[in-house]
Design an enzyme around this catalytic site. Structure first.
Site, PDB file in Angstrom:
ATOM      1  N   ARG A 169       0.854  -1.189   0.000  1.00  0.00           N
ATOM      2  CA  ARG A 169       0.000   0.000   0.000  1.00  0.00           C
ATOM      3  C   ARG A 169       0.889   1.238   0.000  1.00  0.00           C
ATOM      4  O   ARG A 169       2.009   1.216   0.502  1.00  0.00           O
ATOM      5  CB  ARG A 169      -0.901   0.012   1.233  1.00  0.00           C
ATOM      6  CG  ARG A 169      -1.699   1.315   1.393  1.00  0.00           C
ATOM      7  CD  ARG A 169      -2.589   1.313   2.618  1.00  0.00           C
ATOM      8  NE  ARG A 169      -3.046   2.658   2.938  1.00  0.00           N
ATOM      9  CZ  ARG A 169      -3.897   2.955   3.904  1.00  0.00           C
ATOM     10  NH1 ARG A 169      -4.416   1.994   4.650  1.00  0.00           N
ATOM     11  NH2 ARG A 169      -4.241   4.207   4.147  1.00  0.00           N
ATOM     12  N   HIS A 170       0.377   2.318  -0.593  1.00  0.00           N
ATOM     13  CA  HIS A 170       1.042   3.616  -0.489  1.00  0.00           C
ATOM     14  C   HIS A 170       0.825   4.132   0.931  1.00  0.00           C
ATOM     15  O   HIS A 170      -0.230   4.699   1.247  1.00  0.00           O
ATOM     16  CB  HIS A 170       0.467   4.612  -1.494  1.00  0.00           C
ATOM     17  CG  HIS A 170       0.730   4.268  -2.924  1.00  0.00           C
ATOM     18  ND1 HIS A 170       1.993   4.181  -3.453  1.00  0.00           N
ATOM     19  CD2 HIS A 170      -0.123   3.988  -3.941  1.00  0.00           C
ATOM     20  CE1 HIS A 170       1.914   3.865  -4.734  1.00  0.00           C
ATOM     21  NE2 HIS A 170       0.646   3.739  -5.055  1.00  0.00           N
ATOM     22  N   VAL A 171       1.791   3.977   1.799  1.00  0.00           N
ATOM     23  CA  VAL A 171       1.648   4.424   3.186  1.00  0.00           C
ATOM     24  C   VAL A 171       3.034   4.678   3.762  1.00  0.00           C
ATOM     25  O   VAL A 171       3.999   3.975   3.439  1.00  0.00           O
ATOM     26  CB  VAL A 171       0.895   3.363   4.030  1.00  0.00           C
ATOM     27  CG1 VAL A 171       1.668   2.068   4.133  1.00  0.00           C
ATOM     28  CG2 VAL A 171       0.548   3.913   5.414  1.00  0.00           C
TER      29      VAL A 171
END
EC number: 2.8.2.-
Length: 440
Positions: A169-171
């Site tokens: 995930r983009h995190v």
């Protein structure tokens, strides 16, 4: 009969060495041990010195215990460093490391935007079916900064996933041990900061080859004048999209969720470097994607075995072509110089990661191929290994688009080159301009 007289010691009393002095010198007399100690002053110490040494040892032990209870590096990274020959006493004198690397069952790929992540996710979908691991993805793509409750909830959801899993995930970096969870192994990929910014700038406006209307879905509220805003005007006129803090993008993915991680500065930079060293198994460079995949296959064979052959497969390249950003243009050298100055922390981090990546490659016998820039920059003609997404040379639409752009800019490319030689700046700025030949 005459009694044999006892030999007398000069100081009185019987001579303790009646048969002569021992080898090596005269017999010791009274106080001789004191004289010997005085000849070796480094053997003398007081109770105060002894107490100081014990106090230091106690503090060290308590600090080590506290560090381990607070989480510390994942056990897998410690085993890997031993496998790679980390120079410690135990490495040299303890039992030999296992020839087979340990198998981590929890891997997190907190992918940086516009750094080849869609290519890697496509590969992971194929690999998860082939190797039987649990690929956990997220439908949330635009929320990288989380509140404390959101962090706890996400960590709980990840930790309860069926193992072995790979979560993507983009995190920004999450500290699992802070919330009592087992810290997973992290992996990631970054790229040249200016190239990443340009890719994101045009992707938000015009999308990719998956469809002309794709960008409308992503940015429906963007006004037409903003959508077609010239990149040079955005940079030179200091529009919010082309200035800090929006340009401070890569470092927070490694620094973490702390508010200071979003402030351009030394604090966030150093914390990002520390996390790379302690929590990331591998941070690769997109410009050397094939070598990144080779190392991932070596480190995590249960996840990435055979990844390079899949990546080079023509069918996969056709899928990759659909995610190439379209309608890109190159900013002027003056605009690039301004970007470079605004992104100096990003570049310091990028060069640090690149150096660590090259050191790791050398340990495994992989050579870094550094090509010299041509006499004239060939803008808009990417090569497969220098692009975020693979390019299929047989795709006529791609070739025609690239050829049309090149023809339109052929007249001005030489002018850009001559102007770049007059820039007041370091060689790094010129290198950034050369690297723009790989922008896609």
């Amino acid at each position: 009969m005459k009694k044999k007289q006892q030999q007398q010691h000069p100081g009185g009393g019987a001579d303790p060495w009646p048969h002569g002095a021992p080898l090596g010198g005269a017999p010791p007399g009274p106080g001789s041990w004191r004289r010997r100690v005085s000849l070796l002053p480094f053997l003398r110490f007081s109770l105060r010195d002894y107490g100081f040494c014990m106090a230091v040892l106690l503090v060290f032990c308590l600090g080590s215990l506290f560090y381990q209870l607070s989480g510390g590096p994942p056990r897998f990274l410690l085993d890997l460093r031993q496998y790679l020959g980390n120079s410690t006493y135990l490495d040299d004198h303890g039992p030999p490391p296992s020839k087979v690397l340990p198998f981590p069952s929890q891997v997190v790929y907190n992918r940086v935007g516009k750094c080849g992540s869609r290519t890697v996710v496509l590969l992971l979908r194929i690999l998860s079916e082939k190797h039987g691991f649990n690929l956990v993805t997220s439908d949330i793509h635009n929320k990288t900064r989380l509140t404390k409750n959101e962090q706890m909830e996400l960590i709980k959801n990840i930790s309860t996933a069926e193992q072995p899993y790979l979560f993507t995930r983009h995190v920004h970096f999450l500290n699992f041990s802070r919330f009592g969870g087992d810290q997973p192994v992290y992996i990631n990929i970054i790229r040249d900061p200016v190239n990443r910014f340009l890719s994101n700038y045009f992707f938000r406006r015009f999308g990719d080859w998956r469809g002309e209307q794709n960008h409308m879905i992503r940015t429906p509220s963007m006004r037409q004048e903003e959508r077609y805003l010239d990149i040079n005007e955005c940079i030179l006129e200091n529009y919010p999209e082309c200035s800090n803090p929006r340009l401070f993008y890569i470092i927070p993915y490694f620094c973490g969720q702390h508010p200071r991680c979003r402030e351009p500065g030394e604090w966030a930079l150093e914390r990002a470097k520390l996390n790379v060293n302690e929590n990331f198994l591998l941070v690769g460079i997109l410009e050397e994607l094939e070598d990144v995949l080779l190392l991932l296959e070596r480190f995590l064979p249960h996840y990435f075995k055979g990844v390079l052959s899949i990546y080079k497969d023509p069918e996969h390249r056709k899928l990759g072509n659909m995610t190439v950003t379209v309608k890109k243009t190159v900013p002027s050298p003056e605009a690039v110089q301004i970007l470079y100055q605004r992104m100096r922390y990003e570049y310091e981090f990028y060069h640090y990661v690149k150096e660590q990546f090259h050191l790791l490659k050398r340990k495994f016998g992989l050579k870094s191929h550094v090509s010299r820039p041509p006499l004239r920059p060939q803008f808009f003609i990417p090569t497969p290994l220098e692009t975020e997404e693979p390019i299929d040379d047989e795709n006529q639409d791609d070739e025609k688009w690239l050829e049309d752009i090149y023809k339109r800019n052929q007249q001005v490319s030489l002018e850009f080159f001559l102007r770049s030689l007059k820039l007041d700046g370091s060689q790094d700025i010129k290198q950034v301009i050369w690297n723009l030949s790989s922008v896609h």
